[in-house]
Design a protein around this motif. Structure first.
Motif, PDB file in Angstrom:
ATOM      1  N   PRO A 258       0.732  -1.229   0.108  1.00  0.00           N
ATOM      2  CA  PRO A 258      -0.095   0.073   0.078  1.00  0.00           C
ATOM      3  C   PRO A 258       0.982   1.438   0.094  1.00  0.00           C
ATOM      4  CG  PRO A 258      -0.916  -1.653   1.583  1.00  0.00           C
ATOM      5  CD  PRO A 258       0.378  -2.191   1.020  1.00  0.00           C
ATOM      6  N   LYS A 259       2.168   1.018   0.513  1.00  0.00           N
ATOM      7  CA  LYS A 259       2.755   2.342   0.542  1.00  0.00           C
ATOM      8  C   LYS A 259       3.478   2.697  -0.803  1.00  0.00           C
ATOM      9  CE  LYS A 259       4.782   0.880   4.920  1.00  0.00           C
ATOM     10  NZ  LYS A 259       6.070   0.392   5.701  1.00  0.00           N
ATOM     11  N   ILE A 260       3.341   1.761  -1.945  1.00  0.00           N
ATOM     12  CA  ILE A 260       3.830   2.201  -3.067  1.00  0.00           C
ATOM     13  C   ILE A 260       2.857   2.116  -4.161  1.00  0.00           C
ATOM     14  CG2 ILE A 260       6.359   1.524  -2.466  1.00  0.00           C
ATOM     15  CD1 ILE A 260       5.826  -0.939  -4.073  1.00  0.00           C
ATOM     16  N   ARG A 261       1.525   2.035  -3.678  1.00  0.00           N
ATOM     17  CA  ARG A 261       0.303   2.043  -4.623  1.00  0.00           C
ATOM     18  C   ARG A 261       0.553   3.127  -5.723  1.00  0.00           C
ATOM     19  NH1 ARG A 261      -2.091  -1.751  -6.719  1.00  0.00           N
ATOM     20  NH2 ARG A 261      -1.277  -0.967  -8.554  1.00  0.00           N
ATOM     21  N   GLY A 262       0.851   4.374  -5.468  1.00  0.00           N
ATOM     22  CA  GLY A 262       0.874   5.368  -6.282  1.00  0.00           C
ATOM     23  C   GLY A 262       2.158   5.232  -7.144  1.00  0.00           C
ATOM     24  N   ASP A 263       3.288   4.463  -6.721  1.00  0.00           N
ATOM     25  CA  ASP A 263       4.376   4.416  -7.539  1.00  0.00           C
ATOM     26  C   ASP A 263       4.081   3.338  -8.737  1.00  0.00           C
ATOM     27  OD1 ASP A 263       6.205   6.337  -6.339  1.00  0.00           O
ATOM     28  OD2 ASP A 263       6.664   4.844  -4.525  1.00  0.00           O
ATOM     29  N   ILE A 264       3.304   2.146  -8.179  1.00  0.00           N
ATOM     30  CA  ILE A 264       3.028   1.210  -9.095  1.00  0.00           C
ATOM     31  C   ILE A 264       2.227   1.679 -10.231  1.00  0.00           C
ATOM     32  CG2 ILE A 264       1.659  -0.920  -9.272  1.00  0.00           C
ATOM     33  CD1 ILE A 264       2.732  -1.607  -6.546  1.00  0.00           C
ATOM     34  N   ASP A 265       1.140   2.449  -9.891  1.00  0.00           N
ATOM     35  CA  ASP A 265       0.212   2.786 -10.992  1.00  0.00           C
ATOM     36  C   ASP A 265       1.104   3.954 -12.091  1.00  0.00           C
ATOM     37  OD1 ASP A 265      -1.812   1.633  -9.831  1.00  0.00           O
ATOM     38  OD2 ASP A 265      -2.663   3.433  -8.704  1.00  0.00           O
ATOM     39  N   ALA A 266       1.886   4.717 -11.211  1.00  0.00           N
ATOM     40  CA  ALA A 266       2.794   5.820 -12.103  1.00  0.00           C
ATOM     41  C   ALA A 266       3.650   5.067 -13.181  1.00  0.00           C
ATOM     42  CB  ALA A 266       3.403   6.649 -11.387  1.00  0.00           C
ATOM     43  N   ILE A 267       4.171   3.872 -12.813  1.00  0.00           N
ATOM     44  CA  ILE A 267       5.024   2.924 -13.572  1.00  0.00           C
ATOM     45  C   ILE A 267       4.369   2.452 -14.534  1.00  0.00           C
ATOM     46  CG2 ILE A 267       6.548   0.964 -13.674  1.00  0.00           C
ATOM     47  CD1 ILE A 267       7.364   1.971 -10.702  1.00  0.00           C
ATOM     48  N   LEU A 268       3.087   1.774 -14.195  1.00  0.00           N
ATOM     49  CA  LEU A 268       2.292   1.272 -15.196  1.00  0.00           C
ATOM     50  C   LEU A 268       1.555   1.864 -16.308  1.00  0.00           C
ATOM     51  CD1 LEU A 268       0.293  -1.390 -12.958  1.00  0.00           C
ATOM     52  CD2 LEU A 268       2.386  -2.031 -14.188  1.00  0.00           C
ATOM     53  N   THR A 269       1.452   3.299 -15.661  1.00  0.00           N
ATOM     54  CA  THR A 269       0.821   4.335 -16.831  1.00  0.00           C
ATOM     55  C   THR A 269       1.728   4.789 -17.711  1.00  0.00           C
ATOM     56  OG1 THR A 269      -0.889   4.916 -15.119  1.00  0.00           O
ATOM     57  CG2 THR A 269      -0.347   6.402 -16.948  1.00  0.00           C
ATOM     58  N   GLU A 270       2.866   4.888 -17.154  1.00  0.00           N
ATOM     59  CA  GLU A 270       4.186   5.409 -17.991  1.00  0.00           C
ATOM     60  C   GLU A 270       4.508   4.183 -19.027  1.00  0.00           C
ATOM     61  OE1 GLU A 270       8.986   6.469 -17.544  1.00  0.00           O
ATOM     62  OE2 GLU A 270       7.784   6.432 -15.946  1.00  0.00           O
ATOM     63  N   GLU A 271       4.236   3.125 -18.720  1.00  0.00           N
ATOM     64  CA  GLU A 271       4.713   2.081 -19.556  1.00  0.00           C
ATOM     65  C   GLU A 271       3.607   1.784 -20.588  1.00  0.00           C
ATOM     66  OE1 GLU A 271       7.251  -1.315 -20.537  1.00  0.00           O
ATOM     67  OE2 GLU A 271       7.458   0.493 -19.054  1.00  0.00           O
ATOM     68  N   GLY A 272       2.533   2.265 -20.276  1.00  0.00           N
ATOM     69  CA  GLY A 272       1.285   2.303 -21.451  1.00  0.00           C
ATOM     70  C   GLY A 272       0.468   1.061 -21.328  1.00  0.00           C
ATOM     71  N   ILE A 273       0.642   0.219 -20.188  1.00  0.00           N
ATOM     72  CA  ILE A 273      -0.117  -0.830 -20.085  1.00  0.00           C
ATOM     73  C   ILE A 273      -1.776  -0.418 -19.633  1.00  0.00           C
ATOM     74  CG2 ILE A 273      -0.555  -3.037 -18.567  1.00  0.00           C
ATOM     75  CD1 ILE A 273       2.443  -2.855 -18.004  1.00  0.00           C
ATOM     76  N   PRO A 274      -2.647  -1.042 -20.494  1.00  0.00           N
ATOM     77  CA  PRO A 274      -4.288  -0.930 -20.133  1.00  0.00           C
ATOM     78  C   PRO A 274      -4.320  -1.656 -19.072  1.00  0.00           C
ATOM     79  CG  PRO A 274      -3.798  -2.534 -22.111  1.00  0.00           C
ATOM     80  CD  PRO A 274      -2.330  -1.794 -21.677  1.00  0.00           C
ATOM     81  N   LEU A 275      -5.160  -0.880 -17.926  1.00  0.00           N
ATOM     82  CA  LEU A 275      -5.027  -1.685 -16.910  1.00  0.00           C
ATOM     83  C   LEU A 275      -7.005  -2.052 -16.770  1.00  0.00           C
ATOM     84  CD1 LEU A 275      -3.097   0.250 -14.559  1.00  0.00           C
ATOM     85  CD2 LEU A 275      -2.560  -1.863 -15.497  1.00  0.00           C
ATOM     86  N   LEU A 276      -7.311  -3.109 -15.855  1.00  0.00           N
ATOM     87  CA  LEU A 276      -8.582  -3.743 -15.559  1.00  0.00           C
ATOM     88  C   LEU A 276      -8.531  -3.728 -14.297  1.00  0.00           C
ATOM     89  CD1 LEU A 276      -8.704  -6.661 -18.288  1.00  0.00           C
ATOM     90  CD2 LEU A 276      -9.706  -4.319 -18.540  1.00  0.00           C
ATOM     91  N   PRO A 277     -10.047  -3.391 -13.621  1.00  0.00           N
ATOM     92  CA  PRO A 277     -10.126  -3.640 -12.257  1.00  0.00           C
ATOM     93  C   PRO A 277      -9.915  -5.173 -12.019  1.00  0.00           C
ATOM     94  CG  PRO A 277     -12.231  -2.582 -13.355  1.00  0.00           C
ATOM     95  CD  PRO A 277     -11.186  -3.246 -14.432  1.00  0.00           C
ATOM     96  N   PRO A 278      -9.082  -5.103 -10.804  1.00  0.00           N
ATOM     97  CA  PRO A 278      -8.753  -6.533 -10.069  1.00  0.00           C
ATOM     98  C   PRO A 278      -9.919  -7.388  -9.914  1.00  0.00           C
ATOM     99  CG  PRO A 278      -7.552  -4.814  -8.949  1.00  0.00           C
ATOM    100  CD  PRO A 278      -8.562  -4.183  -9.925  1.00  0.00           C
ATOM    101  N   SER A 279      -9.978  -8.605 -10.047  1.00  0.00           N
ATOM    102  CA  SER A 279     -10.902  -9.626 -10.000  1.00  0.00           C
ATOM    103  C   SER A 279     -11.144 -10.261  -8.484  1.00  0.00           C
ATOM    104  CB  SER A 279     -11.055 -10.767 -11.174  1.00  0.00           C
ATOM    105  OG  SER A 279      -9.944 -11.749 -10.784  1.00  0.00           O
ATOM    106  N   SER A 280      -9.976 -10.092  -7.755  1.00  0.00           N
ATOM    107  CA  SER A 280      -9.981 -10.754  -6.307  1.00  0.00           C
ATOM    108  C   SER A 280      -9.011  -9.806  -5.308  1.00  0.00           C
ATOM    109  CB  SER A 280      -9.326 -12.140  -6.591  1.00  0.00           C
ATOM    110  OG  SER A 280      -7.936 -11.977  -7.048  1.00  0.00           O
TER     111      SER A 280
END
Length: 280
Positions: A258-280
């Motif tokens: 949870p401490k790096i949730r923002g970092d993870i989102d920023a890295i994935l967005t920069e990468e251009g990966i299309p994201l979906l809501p987690p299923s679990s």
């Protein structure tokens, strides 16, 4: 009895020694040993530029550990059996949630398989079977993936096989693992060698984003239903894995995420990966 001058010298020496102890180097941090491959760009690269390398480095800092990447020149399929289980490293990035070989965290992101097409083709298919009714004959895919099953079920495999084997210089898959490079999937579409690429989005997002030829990624929305009624999913939750006997490390990682949730989102967005809501 110690003379006063001698005593003063001893006390002075003790003070210096104490100062050295106090001012000495901090205790070394525990290391977070991350399993990594030099052959899995854009996930992992020897120079640390893979997006999973970057997430892992942020995770180590959040855990107050020093990141240590344990690299192999083998493909990632060998990492669990030959490196994690052999205790050469302790953490696997990009594990499928619930992978039976490991303990896994809750999902850190969810994405799926995509079509990669040239913008000027205006391909809009969003079903795994959308390719069946096209006149497309060249599909760039990675072997051993659901994309291979898609081609077979859509009746596109036989005519495409020679082209695919050409992408790996006709090396046999029988006795060794060979794979099409992720960036090659995209370049084949961009230069017209393939009509479409079918790939897991994280494989290709970076290269689609940086392509000088305008390209489009279209998420495949459904699952493959086999002739026996079983389904092959095309969307996956991605997590972090540890050895089955390392519950303490899993808990430590889970507490830090949870401490790096923002970092993870920023890295994935920069990468251009299309994201979906987690299923679990």
């Amino acid at each position: 009895m110690i003379k006063s001058t001698t005593l003063k010298r001893l006390l002075a020496g003790a003070a210096v020694a104490a100062a050295v102890v106090v001012a000495g180097p901090a205790l070394a941090k525990d290391k977070l040993r991350i399993c990594a491959s030099t052959k899995e760009a854009p996930y992992s690269a020897a120079d640390g530029s893979g997006f999973e390398n970057r997430i892992a480095a942020r995770l180590a800092v959040a855990m107050d550990r020093e990141p240590e990447f344990v690299y192999t020149d083998k493909f990632a399929i060998y990492i669990v059996g030959e490196f994690l289980d052999a205790k050469k490293c302790d953490v696997v990035m990009g594990a499928d949630v619930g992978d039976e070989r490991m303990l896994t965290t809750a999902p850190i992101y969810r994405t799926g398989y995509v079509y990669v097409s040239r913008e000027d083709k205006n391909f809009t298919g969003a079903s795994w079977n959308s390719i069946a009714d096209t006149d497309y004959g060249r599909f760039a895919i990675r072997f051993y993936t659901p994309a291979e099953v898609m081609l077979k079920y859509a009746g596109k495999w036989e005519d495409n096989a020679a082209y695919l084997y050409g992408l790996i210089n006709f090396k046999s898959r029988r006795n060794q693992y060979n794979q099409v490079a992720a960036d090659q999937l995209v370049s084949e579409v961009a230069n017209g060698g393939a009509d479409l690429a079918i790939a897991f989005a994280p494989d290709v997002a970076r290269y689609v984003k940086s392509s000088p030829v305008p390209l489009r990624m279209t998420m495949i929305e459904d699952e493959i239903v086999r002739s026996d009624g079983k389904t092959i999913p095309l969307q996956y939750d991605q997590a972090i894995g540890v050895r089955k006997d390392d519950r303490a490390l899993l808990d430590e990682i889970s507490a830090a995420l949870p401490k790096i949730r923002g970092d993870i989102d920023a890295i994935l967005t920069e990468e251009g990966i299309p994201l979906l809501p987690p299923s679990s």
